[in-house]
Design a protein around this motif. Structure first.
Motif, short mmCIF file in Angstrom:
data_model
loop_
_atom_site.label_atom_id
_atom_site.label_comp_id
_atom_site.label_asym_id
_atom_site.label_seq_id
_atom_site.Cartn_x
_atom_site.Cartn_y
_atom_site.Cartn_z
N PHE A 83 -75.36 3.48 104.75
CA PHE A 83 -75.77 3.57 106.15
C PHE A 83 -76.47 4.89 106.45
O PHE A 83 -77.40 4.94 107.26
CB PHE A 83 -74.54 3.40 107.05
CG PHE A 83 -74.83 3.64 108.51
CD1 PHE A 83 -75.48 2.68 109.27
CD2 PHE A 83 -74.49 4.84 109.11
CE1 PHE A 83 -75.76 2.91 110.61
CE2 PHE A 83 -74.76 5.09 110.44
CZ PHE A 83 -75.40 4.12 111.19
N SER A 88 -80.77 1.37 110.49
CA SER A 88 -80.92 0.02 111.03
C SER A 88 -81.25 -1.02 109.95
O SER A 88 -81.21 -2.22 110.22
CB SER A 88 -82.01 -0.01 112.11
OG SER A 88 -83.28 0.33 111.56
N THR A 90 -79.36 -1.31 107.37
CA THR A 90 -78.07 -1.56 106.73
C THR A 90 -77.50 -2.91 107.16
O THR A 90 -77.38 -3.18 108.36
CB THR A 90 -77.06 -0.46 107.10
OG1 THR A 90 -77.63 0.81 106.81
CG2 THR A 90 -75.77 -0.63 106.33
N THR A 92 -74.93 -5.73 108.28
CA THR A 92 -73.63 -5.78 108.93
C THR A 92 -72.92 -7.12 108.71
O THR A 92 -71.72 -7.22 108.95
CB THR A 92 -73.77 -5.54 110.45
OG1 THR A 92 -74.68 -6.51 110.99
CG2 THR A 92 -74.30 -4.14 110.72
N ARG A 112 -68.25 -8.42 106.77
CA ARG A 112 -68.85 -7.65 107.85
C ARG A 112 -68.69 -6.16 107.57
O ARG A 112 -67.69 -5.73 106.98
CB ARG A 112 -68.21 -8.00 109.19
CG ARG A 112 -68.54 -9.42 109.66
CD ARG A 112 -68.04 -9.68 111.06
NE ARG A 112 -68.45 -10.98 111.56
CZ ARG A 112 -69.62 -11.24 112.14
NH1 ARG A 112 -70.50 -10.25 112.32
NH2 ARG A 112 -69.91 -12.45 112.56
N PHE A 113 -69.67 -5.38 108.00
CA PHE A 113 -69.68 -3.95 107.72
C PHE A 113 -70.01 -3.19 109.01
O PHE A 113 -70.72 -3.68 109.88
CB PHE A 113 -70.72 -3.61 106.65
CG PHE A 113 -70.62 -4.46 105.41
CD1 PHE A 113 -69.76 -4.12 104.38
CD2 PHE A 113 -71.40 -5.61 105.27
CE1 PHE A 113 -69.67 -4.90 103.24
CE2 PHE A 113 -71.32 -6.40 104.14
CZ PHE A 113 -70.45 -6.04 103.13
N ASP A 114 -69.48 -1.97 109.09
CA ASP A 114 -69.77 -1.10 110.22
C ASP A 114 -70.79 -0.05 109.82
O ASP A 114 -71.97 -0.15 110.16
CB ASP A 114 -68.48 -0.45 110.73
CG ASP A 114 -68.72 0.38 111.97
OD1 ASP A 114 -69.81 0.26 112.56
OD2 ASP A 114 -67.82 1.16 112.34
N GLN A 115 -70.36 0.94 109.07
CA GLN A 115 -71.26 1.98 108.56
C GLN A 115 -70.92 2.19 107.08
O GLN A 115 -70.39 3.23 106.69
CB GLN A 115 -71.13 3.27 109.35
CG GLN A 115 -71.53 3.15 110.80
CD GLN A 115 -71.44 4.47 111.56
OE1 GLN A 115 -71.17 5.53 110.99
NE2 GLN A 115 -71.69 4.42 112.85
N PRO A 116 -71.23 1.21 106.22
CA PRO A 116 -70.82 1.27 104.81
C PRO A 116 -71.59 2.32 104.03
O PRO A 116 -72.75 2.61 104.32
CB PRO A 116 -71.13 -0.13 104.30
CG PRO A 116 -72.30 -0.57 105.15
CD PRO A 116 -72.03 0.02 106.51
N HIS A 156 -77.63 -3.55 111.05
CA HIS A 156 -77.18 -2.58 112.05
C HIS A 156 -78.24 -2.41 113.14
O HIS A 156 -79.44 -2.40 112.86
CB HIS A 156 -76.91 -1.24 111.36
CG HIS A 156 -76.19 -0.25 112.22
ND1 HIS A 156 -74.87 -0.38 112.57
CD2 HIS A 156 -76.61 0.90 112.80
CE1 HIS A 156 -74.50 0.63 113.32
NE2 HIS A 156 -75.55 1.42 113.48
N GLN A 157 -77.79 -2.30 114.38
CA GLN A 157 -78.68 -2.11 115.53
C GLN A 157 -79.73 -3.22 115.64
O GLN A 157 -80.87 -2.99 116.07
CB GLN A 157 -79.37 -0.74 115.47
CG GLN A 157 -78.40 0.44 115.52
CD GLN A 157 -79.08 1.77 115.33
OE1 GLN A 157 -80.25 1.84 114.93
NE2 GLN A 157 -78.36 2.85 115.60
#
Length: 218
Positions: A83, A88, A90, A92, A112-116, A156-157
């Motif tokens: 991340f 963006s 990355t 999720t 699912r991932f947040d900030q891997p 992401h985003q």
């Protein structure tokens, strides 16, 4: 196509070795992607460094297809996401599917991932129970298939395109000695029958020496 790494390539970007008792079989498959930017396709994803990556260039979901030429027994997979570098780009939400071809693909994992950041083991809970064969017994769930599909559904985003920096597929390595065939000092021990034969020979030699007096030197 050959990729050469700079001799100054940081050690942190080099993929780690396979887990104990496993071997990587990624090179046995044909890899294709649904879309890619120039210079950021399969060759970059397969490069032995996480400083290169696959970058998609099309609508979601983005597909990575890994097609083996025969049935394989997969015991583990892992992917590399970052991340901090990709933001963006990355993923999720990633779905993993497998089958013998495109017509019978079945999902076996959704992650699912947040900030891997780093190497992440693919969730294996959706894979079936261990399968006992006549010649061997698998110690964990085994995914038997010819095709693995990785579908990146969200970024992401709400990013449109995605980055994937590494993916490894592992199978059991039956060529290496298991813990049952190793001694406590890490050396390979002989089978029980051979050990017994050696002890018997040593005993027969010691029996020959019974009754023989040691000469006295004057």
């Amino acid at each position: 196509m050959f990729l050469y790494l700079d001799s100054a390539e940081p050690a942190s970007t080099v993929p780690p070795p396979p887990p104990p008792g496993l071997k990587e079989i990624s090179s046995l498959a044909c890899w294709t992607v649904s879309s890619s930017k120039p210079g950021c396709s399969v060759a970059a994803l397969r490069a032995p460094t996480t400083s290169q990556f696959w970058q998609s260039d099309g609508p979601q979901p983005h597909h990575l297809n890994i097609h083996f030429f025969k049935m394989v027994a997969i015991t583990a997979m892992r992917i590399y996401l970052d991340f901090d570098l990709d933001e963006s780009y990355t993923p999720t939400l990633i779905r993993f599917a497998a089958g013998t071809g495109y017509n019978d693909l079945q999902d076996f994992s959704t992650m699912r991932f947040d900030q891997p950041k780093g190497w992440i083991d693919v969730d294996w809970e959706g894979v079936g129970d261990p399968i006992d064969d006549d010649d061997e017994t698998e110690s964990g769930p085994v995914l038997r298939c010819m095709l693995v599909q990785v579908r990146i559904c969200e970024n992401h985003q709400n990013g449109k395109d995605t980055h994937l920096r590494g993916l490894q597929i592992f199978s059991r390595d039956n060529t290496k000695p298991t813990a049952d065939h190793q001694g406590t000092n890490g050396h390979i021990s002989l089978p029980t029958r051979l050990n017994a034969e050696r002890k018997k020979k040593r005993q027969s030699w010691s029996d020959l020496g019974e009754g023989i007096e040691t000469p006295i030197l004057r």
